[in-house]
Every structure is written in C-alpha cells, then in structure tokens.
Scaffold this motif. Structure first.
Motif, PDB file in Angstrom:
ATOM      1  N   ASN A 162       2.311   3.902  -2.490  1.00 13.05           N
ATOM      2  CA  ASN A 162       1.479   4.453  -1.426  1.00 13.05           C
ATOM      3  C   ASN A 162      -0.004   4.283  -1.710  1.00 13.05           C
ATOM      4  O   ASN A 162      -0.789   4.010  -0.804  1.00 13.05           O
ATOM      5  N   ARG A 163      -0.384   4.441  -2.973  1.00 13.33           N
ATOM      6  CA  ARG A 163      -1.790   4.320  -3.339  1.00 13.33           C
ATOM      7  C   ARG A 163      -2.291   2.893  -3.090  1.00 13.33           C
ATOM      8  O   ARG A 163      -3.359   2.684  -2.534  1.00 13.33           O
ATOM      9  N   LYS A 164      -1.480   1.903  -3.485  1.00 14.44           N
ATOM     10  CA  LYS A 164      -1.849   0.508  -3.258  1.00 14.44           C
ATOM     11  C   LYS A 164      -1.952   0.211  -1.764  1.00 14.44           C
ATOM     12  O   LYS A 164      -2.886  -0.461  -1.313  1.00 14.44           O
ATOM     13  N   LYS A 165      -1.005   0.704  -1.020  1.00 13.30           N
ATOM     14  CA  LYS A 165      -0.985   0.462   0.427  1.00 13.30           C
ATOM     15  C   LYS A 165      -2.207   1.081   1.081  1.00 13.30           C
ATOM     16  O   LYS A 165      -2.843   0.473   1.946  1.00 13.30           O
ATOM     17  N   LYS A 166      -2.545   2.274   0.671  1.00 12.83           N
ATOM     18  CA  LYS A 166      -3.700   2.969   1.246  1.00 12.83           C
ATOM     19  C   LYS A 166      -4.996   2.219   0.925  1.00 12.83           C
ATOM     20  O   LYS A 166      -5.846   2.031   1.796  1.00 12.83           O
ATOM     21  N   LEU A 167      -5.162   1.796  -0.339  1.00 12.06           N
ATOM     22  CA  LEU A 167      -6.354   1.044  -0.723  1.00 12.06           C
ATOM     23  C   LEU A 167      -6.453  -0.269   0.053  1.00 12.06           C
ATOM     24  O   LEU A 167      -7.527  -0.642   0.524  1.00 12.06           O
ATOM     25  N   ASN A 168      -5.336  -0.967   0.186  1.00  7.29           N
ATOM     26  CA  ASN A 168      -5.348  -2.224   0.923  1.00  7.29           C
ATOM     27  C   ASN A 168      -5.719  -2.005   2.380  1.00  7.29           C
ATOM     28  O   ASN A 168      -6.484  -2.787   2.948  1.00  7.29           O
TER      29      ASN A 168
END
Length: 51
Positions: free
Chosen positions: A2-8
């Motif tokens: 989720n963190r990667k998706k949010k940053l992207n």
C-alpha cells in the motif's frame, strides 16, 4: 504494498499537474463579462474620436 502504491500515485499526480501546466493551449484566455464591457466601452470611445 500500500505504501508503494500510495507513493506512486502521488508522484503520478504531481507529474500530471506539471505536464498540464507546461501544455500550450490554443484556447483564448477567459475575460470576465465586466472586463469585456469595459473594453467595448473603451473601443467605442476610440472609434468615436476617429470618426
């Protein structure tokens, strides 16, 4: 994940906004109705002076 998706998604949004600012449009800038009336009045005065 989720963190990667949010940053992207945040980075994609920023890139999209930056590209939108740099895009050149052929559309004329909006002129408010009051400003149009002022310009028409100024145009009328200059036409009257020439005539």
């Amino acid at each position: 994940m989720n963190r990667k998706k949010k940053l992207n998604s945040i980075l994609k949004k920023r890139a999209k906004k930056a590209n939108a600012k740099n895009k050149i449009t052929n559309k004329p800038r909006y002129v408010a109705k009051a400003d149009r009336d002022e310009q028409d009045a100024a145009g009328q005065e200059s036409v009257d002076e020439v005539s």
